[in-house]
Write a protein that holds these residues in place. Structure first.
Motif, PDB file in Angstrom:
ATOM      1  N   PRO A 261       0.816  -1.227   0.000  1.00 28.18           N
ATOM      2  CA  PRO A 261       0.000   0.000   0.000  1.00 28.18           C
ATOM      3  C   PRO A 261       0.845   1.272   0.000  1.00 28.18           C
ATOM      4  CG  PRO A 261      -0.067  -1.055   2.148  1.00 28.18           C
ATOM      5  CD  PRO A 261       0.643  -2.004   1.224  1.00 28.18           C
ATOM      6  N   ALA A 262       0.156   2.404  -0.130  1.00 30.47           N
ATOM      7  CA  ALA A 262       0.824   3.706  -0.196  1.00 30.47           C
ATOM      8  C   ALA A 262       0.450   4.556   1.008  1.00 30.47           C
ATOM      9  CB  ALA A 262       0.448   4.439  -1.475  1.00 30.47           C
ATOM     10  N   LEU A 263       1.377   5.427   1.379  1.00 31.97           N
ATOM     11  CA  LEU A 263       1.111   6.481   2.369  1.00 31.97           C
ATOM     12  C   LEU A 263       1.263   7.815   1.649  1.00 31.97           C
ATOM     13  CD1 LEU A 263       0.716   7.561   5.279  1.00 31.97           C
ATOM     14  CD2 LEU A 263       3.213   7.478   5.526  1.00 31.97           C
ATOM     15  N   ILE A 264       0.228   8.643   1.701  1.00 33.82           N
ATOM     16  CA  ILE A 264       0.262   9.968   1.078  1.00 33.82           C
ATOM     17  C   ILE A 264       0.215  11.020   2.173  1.00 33.82           C
ATOM     18  CG2 ILE A 264      -0.940  11.587  -0.438  1.00 33.82           C
ATOM     19  CD1 ILE A 264      -1.957   9.235  -2.039  1.00 33.82           C
ATOM     20  N   LEU A 265       1.159  11.955   2.119  1.00 36.54           N
ATOM     21  CA  LEU A 265       1.212  13.074   3.060  1.00 36.54           C
ATOM     22  C   LEU A 265       0.879  14.343   2.292  1.00 36.54           C
ATOM     23  CD1 LEU A 265       4.567  12.118   4.819  1.00 36.54           C
ATOM     24  CD2 LEU A 265       2.247  11.625   5.625  1.00 36.54           C
ATOM     25  N   ALA A 266      -0.122  15.089   2.763  1.00 37.55           N
ATOM     26  CA  ALA A 266      -0.572  16.268   2.033  1.00 37.55           C
ATOM     27  C   ALA A 266      -1.087  17.323   3.000  1.00 37.55           C
ATOM     28  CB  ALA A 266      -1.684  15.882   1.045  1.00 37.55           C
ATOM     29  N   THR A 267      -1.340  18.509   2.463  1.00 40.13           N
ATOM     30  CA  THR A 267      -1.952  19.576   3.256  1.00 40.13           C
ATOM     31  C   THR A 267      -3.321  19.129   3.735  1.00 40.13           C
ATOM     32  OG1 THR A 267      -0.786  21.211   1.926  1.00 40.13           O
ATOM     33  CG2 THR A 267      -2.663  21.988   3.208  1.00 40.13           C
ATOM     34  N   LYS A 268      -3.653  19.439   4.969  1.00 37.87           N
ATOM     35  CA  LYS A 268      -4.874  18.933   5.586  1.00 37.87           C
ATOM     36  C   LYS A 268      -6.122  19.239   4.767  1.00 37.87           C
ATOM     37  CE  LYS A 268      -4.923  19.003   9.988  1.00 37.87           C
ATOM     38  NZ  LYS A 268      -4.971  19.404  11.409  1.00 37.87           N
ATOM     39  N   SER A 269      -6.178  20.421   4.166  1.00 39.79           N
ATOM     40  CA  SER A 269      -7.365  20.801   3.412  1.00 39.79           C
ATOM     41  C   SER A 269      -7.530  20.007   2.116  1.00 39.79           C
ATOM     42  CB  SER A 269      -7.319  22.297   3.091  1.00 39.79           C
ATOM     43  OG  SER A 269      -6.180  22.596   2.306  1.00 39.79           O
TER      44      SER A 269
ATOM     45  N   TRP B 187       4.549  -0.850  10.597  1.00 44.77           N
ATOM     46  CA  TRP B 187       5.042  -0.525   9.261  1.00 44.77           C
ATOM     47  C   TRP B 187       5.278  -1.747   8.393  1.00 44.77           C
ATOM     48  CZ3 TRP B 187       4.242   4.169   7.938  1.00 44.77           C
ATOM     49  CH2 TRP B 187       4.254   5.194   8.914  1.00 44.77           C
ATOM     50  N   LYS B 188       5.095  -2.931   8.933  1.00 42.69           N
ATOM     51  CA  LYS B 188       5.354  -4.140   8.159  1.00 42.69           C
ATOM     52  C   LYS B 188       4.560  -4.191   6.846  1.00 42.69           C
ATOM     53  CE  LYS B 188       5.767  -9.146   8.681  1.00 42.69           C
ATOM     54  NZ  LYS B 188       5.571 -10.296   9.590  1.00 42.69           N
ATOM     55  N   PRO B 189       3.250  -3.807   6.818  1.00 41.14           N
ATOM     56  CA  PRO B 189       2.503  -3.850   5.547  1.00 41.14           C
ATOM     57  C   PRO B 189       3.031  -2.868   4.505  1.00 41.14           C
ATOM     58  CG  PRO B 189       1.009  -3.776   7.424  1.00 41.14           C
ATOM     59  CD  PRO B 189       2.374  -3.476   7.952  1.00 41.14           C
ATOM     60  N   PHE B 190       3.767  -1.828   4.945  1.00 43.27           N
ATOM     61  CA  PHE B 190       4.241  -0.803   4.015  1.00 43.27           C
ATOM     62  C   PHE B 190       5.627  -1.111   3.435  1.00 43.27           C
ATOM     63  CE2 PHE B 190       1.148   1.406   6.658  1.00 43.27           C
ATOM     64  CZ  PHE B 190       0.420   2.144   5.723  1.00 43.27           C
ATOM     65  N   LYS B 191       6.227  -2.218   3.846  1.00 42.85           N
ATOM     66  CA  LYS B 191       7.555  -2.563   3.340  1.00 42.85           C
ATOM     67  C   LYS B 191       7.504  -2.691   1.818  1.00 42.85           C
ATOM     68  CE  LYS B 191      11.376  -5.801   3.892  1.00 42.85           C
ATOM     69  NZ  LYS B 191      11.854  -7.058   4.524  1.00 42.85           N
ATOM     70  N   ASN B 192       8.421  -2.039   1.147  1.00 46.86           N
ATOM     71  CA  ASN B 192       8.450  -1.968  -0.332  1.00 46.86           C
ATOM     72  C   ASN B 192       7.236  -1.217  -0.898  1.00 46.86           C
ATOM     73  OD1 ASN B 192      10.847  -3.476  -0.453  1.00 46.86           O
ATOM     74  ND2 ASN B 192       9.686  -5.402  -0.346  1.00 46.86           N
ATOM     75  N   GLY B 193       6.581  -0.424  -0.068  1.00 44.74           N
ATOM     76  CA  GLY B 193       5.415   0.343  -0.505  1.00 44.74           C
ATOM     77  C   GLY B 193       5.799   1.687  -1.108  1.00 44.74           C
ATOM     78  N   THR B 194       4.791   2.543  -1.267  1.00 47.74           N
ATOM     79  CA  THR B 194       4.964   3.839  -1.936  1.00 47.74           C
ATOM     80  C   THR B 194       4.700   4.987  -0.967  1.00 47.74           C
ATOM     81  OG1 THR B 194       4.252   2.901  -4.049  1.00 47.74           O
ATOM     82  CG2 THR B 194       4.176   5.304  -3.839  1.00 47.74           C
ATOM     83  N   LEU B 195       5.612   5.950  -0.936  1.00 50.55           N
ATOM     84  CA  LEU B 195       5.429   7.182  -0.163  1.00 50.55           C
ATOM     85  C   LEU B 195       5.273   8.339  -1.151  1.00 50.55           C
ATOM     86  CD1 LEU B 195       5.516   8.829   2.512  1.00 50.55           C
ATOM     87  CD2 LEU B 195       7.995   9.010   2.172  1.00 50.55           C
ATOM     88  N   ILE B 196       4.141   9.050  -1.066  1.00 51.58           N
ATOM     89  CA  ILE B 196       3.893  10.217  -1.914  1.00 51.58           C
ATOM     90  C   ILE B 196       3.746  11.436  -1.003  1.00 51.58           C
ATOM     91  CG2 ILE B 196       2.360  11.304  -3.605  1.00 51.58           C
ATOM     92  CD1 ILE B 196       1.471   8.480  -4.426  1.00 51.58           C
TER      93      ILE B 196
END
Length: 780
Positions: free
Chosen positions: A375-383, A439-448
């Protein structure tokens, strides 16, 4: 049934391929836009896109239903562009668009597709119009609950009056209509009888071939001005039908259309709008008529030509689509929720795509996830968590399950099974403390990371946290339109997140010494300022070229002389509930029949404004804080700019903004009523003008007069002020003689609150307590 996402454009396909082959990438793809002389549709008419003003609503288009509605644009873009594509400049359709612009076209079966302009041109040249059946929509229907306060017959009668009526100088509603043509005489008599309007009729004494009607009218209009743009869909259809009886003629050519003529540009624009809403494609052309024999001189005449029935309009020939120079040097566009706009060029209306930025990242990740990736984790502006990312996943990758995490639901959101988890920039401080099992499910995942400049300060807590987290992810993507707004050093930590220091090194100070020179500034040269060395940008650009898409070091978004616009703030559920409860109580009070004094009225809307801003006051100084989300957004805006002035209205705003500035390591100074020491204001101003502070916090009462702060290029209002004088004077702190750079004024406005009305009133230069109270009454 979920709609099928539109296909990718060629430039997007290129970006997706490059992303798929590269584990780390800085994405700065350009948006597709239109020429400066392209017009956008507002609720009161057409306006050149290069004349856009903050507060303007624009017509967005729904491609399935072909309806329009007026919305506030999510973004306005202006970028450099030297070459464009022209579509059919003289064959029933005219567009000037950039190569990557999203062209919306319809096939013979009524289905629609979206392609890049360059791809459209290529396919038309390759196949020819007889095989590449791709035409444009130039008509629509209006999605609105608004309507004119006129009956259907009154609308028809007013069309006749605007065409041939005359109002005597006396201030009354009596109208005189002088007619010669039998068909017009018959039509007016019919309308007067059907509408049960009393009228007098007589033959003209000196010219008996003319018949004169006199009667009272619903309105004293002689043109289709701003009032008429409020017509409903039904009323527009009536106008389009009735106008054919008056200043118009039937086209004898095979098109069997209607030609309407007027000497008023505003009327021509409106009648074209009415025809388009009645599903009759229409164009506006200007011609010149010699009326010297009538003592009227040379006059400009506007001709609206409407086809007889709805149809899609194509370019006609292969050579009707071609490349041209763009002499203005810039391209423009809006971003709207539906992703489609109604525009006009050279008198021709067309529906087309808008600009956007998340599609490529979504496509890149979704393909990898479908193939069994993490899976991916996306970090963005709250709005933007739900409004941009959440909605775009629903539109472009509806099979991807999305979980949006806010502070109040973070544990639950990350515990849910999902393909992508979206959260705000500051959440990394909490996430970095999670155990390895999390964080185990995110191993080899995508960070945006969207707006990655939020992590440009290598010493901030959240920057350190994201650098630690980034090592978990194999695929890392950063997105930013202004990656180095304060200088080349802003890039160092963002690139470190991507590649761990391979390209720009692992030492910030070593990087800074290589690309910057130090200068002594401030009183007695006690402070140091780091300035980019010549050619530093080119050197760094070459070093990171392999992990960038469309890398630019200059800020491509060029703003007008002083660009004023609002940034929407979305309340969380707790904040919204408290505000809604207070507003409901205020509405009940206003409608109770009590006489609301000026004092009570002022207290009422001040309390609403304070609540919307994030606090409830028990007295002058005592307050209970509701939420700090707004101030995170304000500091995000300030952090992205070199030098800004941030105005606050209340004590809680000042306190929270200062806390965040200190937390983020942003240099600041404060000017308000507490600055009373002799010479202190002058010292702060001098330090700011010498570049010692990134942000100057101020109360408008203390800063409204006498200060010249031309070092600043942005004025940010934490929330709208209810004092018009403060607002007007606040605009002049940086936008004044001595300012050498373009400036912007940014107002943070809570969506769906009284703040929106305050902001509108400020733009109208008409801030009155009564207008704010009327807003509440309308909300009842």
């Amino acid at each position: 049934m979920t709609a099928k996402p539109p296909p990718l454009f060629k430039h997007q396909k290129f970006s997706v391929r490059k992303l798929a082959a590269t584990q780390t990438m800085f994405d700065m793809s350009d948006p597709g836009c239109v020429s400066a002389d392209t017009e956008y549709l507002t609720p009161t008419g057409w306006k050149r896109i290069d004349k856009y003003e903050s507060g303007d609503n624009v017509a967005q288009f729904h491609p399935d239903s072909r309806e329009i509605e007026f919305v506030a644009p999510l973004a306005f873009v202006k970028r450099p562009c030297t070459t464009m594509i022209a579509i059919a400049p003289s064959r029933g359709m005219s567009q000037r668009i950039s190569h990557e612009h999203r062209v919306l076209y319809y096939k013979p079966d009524g289905t629609h597709k979206t392609v890049a302009a360059a791809e459209y041109m290529h396919e038309l040249h390759r196949l020819g119009p007889s095989h590449y059946k791709a035409k444009f929509s130039s008509t629509f229907s209006v999605r609105s609950t608004e309507s004119l306060d006129l009956s259907d017959l009154d609308v028809r009668l007013m069309v006749a009056i605007i065409a041939d009526g005359h109002f005597p100088p006396a201030n009354n509603s009596r109208c005189i209509v002088r007619l010669k043509k039998t068909r017009k005489i018959k039509r007016l008599r019919e309308l007067l009888l059907l509408s049960k309007t009393d009228y007098d009729v007589r033959q003209c004494g000196g010219q008996p071939e003319f018949t004169i009607f006199t009667f009272r009218t619903p309105r004293r209009d002689k043109d289709f001005g701003a009032y008429w743009w409020g017509a409903s869909q039904r009323q527009l259809e009536i106008i389009a039908n009735e106008v054919c009886h008056w200043d118009s003629s039937e086209d004898k050519r095979p098109s069997n259309g209607t030609r309407f003529s007027t000497f008023l540009e505003s009327s021509a624009d409106f009648i074209q709008y009415a025809f388009a809403a009645a599903k009759r494609p229409a164009s506006v052309k200007l011609s010149v008529r010699d009326r010297t024999k009538e003592s009227r001189g040379i006059m400009a005449e506007y001709n609206v030509h409407a086809l007889d029935a709805d149809r899609f309009v194509g370019p006609g020939r292969r050579d009707s689509v071609f490349e041209i120079p763009n002499p203005e040097g810039f391209k423009y566009c809006f971003e709207v929720p539906t992703s489609y706009l109604v525009l006009r060029h050279n008198g021709y209306i067309f529906a087309t795509g808008n600009t956007g930025k998340t599609r490529v990242q979504i496509e890149d990740f979704a393909a990898r996830r479908r193939a069994g990736g993490a899976p991916a984790l996306i970090l963005a502006t709250k709005s933007l968590l739900q409004s941009a990312w959440g909605e775009d996943f629903r539109k472009f990758a509806p099979d991807m399950k999305v979980s949006v995490a806010y502070a109040e639901n973070r544990d639950k959101a990350f515990a849910a099974t999902a393909d992508v988890y979206i959260t705000n920039h500051d959440a990394v401080a909490v996430l970095a403390k999670k155990p390895a099992s999390f964080w185990k499910p995110f191993k080899n995942g995508t960070l945006i990371i969207d707006e990655s400049s939020a992590y440009k300060h290598h010493t901030s807590m959240r920057s350190k946290a994201v650098a630690k987290l980034s090592k978990i992810f194999t695929w890392r993507r950063l997105m930013s339109g202004t990656p180095n707004s304060n200088g080349i050093c802003d890039l160092w930590h963002q690139i470190l997140i991507l590649d761990g220091g391979k390209r720009l090194g692992t030492s910030f100070f070593g990087f800074r010494n290589a690309v910057c020179s130090s200068e002594q500034i401030g009183p007695m040269a006690q402070m140091v300022k780091w300035v980019d060395k010549p050619h530093a940008e080119a050197t760094v650009s070459a070093a990171i070229a392999d992990i960038t898409i469309r890398h630019r070091f200059e800020d491509c978004v060029d703003i007008p002389e002083n660009h004023k616009y609002s940034v929407p703030f979305e309340m969380n559920s707790k904040h919204r509930a408290l505000y809604d409860a207070l507003e409901a109580e205020s509405v009940l009070y206003l409608n109770s029949g009590k006489n609301v004094s000026a004092i009570n009225g002022a207290a009422l809307y001040t309390k609403l404004l304070q609540t919307a801003s994030g606090a409830v006051y028990a007295g002058e100084e005592d307050y209970a804080l509701i939420d700090t989300d707004r101030y995170e957004l304000v500091m995000d805006l300030a952090e992205q700019r070199k030098h800004s002035i941030v105005f606050f209205n209340w004590k809680h705003q000042r306190d929270e903004l200062i806390k965040l500035a200190e937390k983020r390591g942003i240099s600041y100074a404060l000017i308000d009523g507490s600055v009373t020491k002799k010479g202190e204001r002058e010292r702060i101003v001098k330090g700011y003008e010498n570049g010692a502070y990134q942000v100057l916090f101020g109360h408008p009462k203390s800063m409204a007069h006498g200060l010249t702060l031309v070092k600043g290029t942005a004025t940010i209002w934490a929330s709208p002020t209810s004092n018009l004088e403060y607002y007007l004077q606040g605009l002049k702190r940086i936008h004044r003689i001595g300012q050498k750079e373009k400036t912007e004024t940014v107002m943070v406005v809570a969506a769906g609150t009284i703040e929106e009305r305050v902001y509108e009133s400020l733009q109208e230069k008409d801030l009155k307590m009564g207008s704010l109270l009327n807003y509440l009454k309308k909300a009842a």
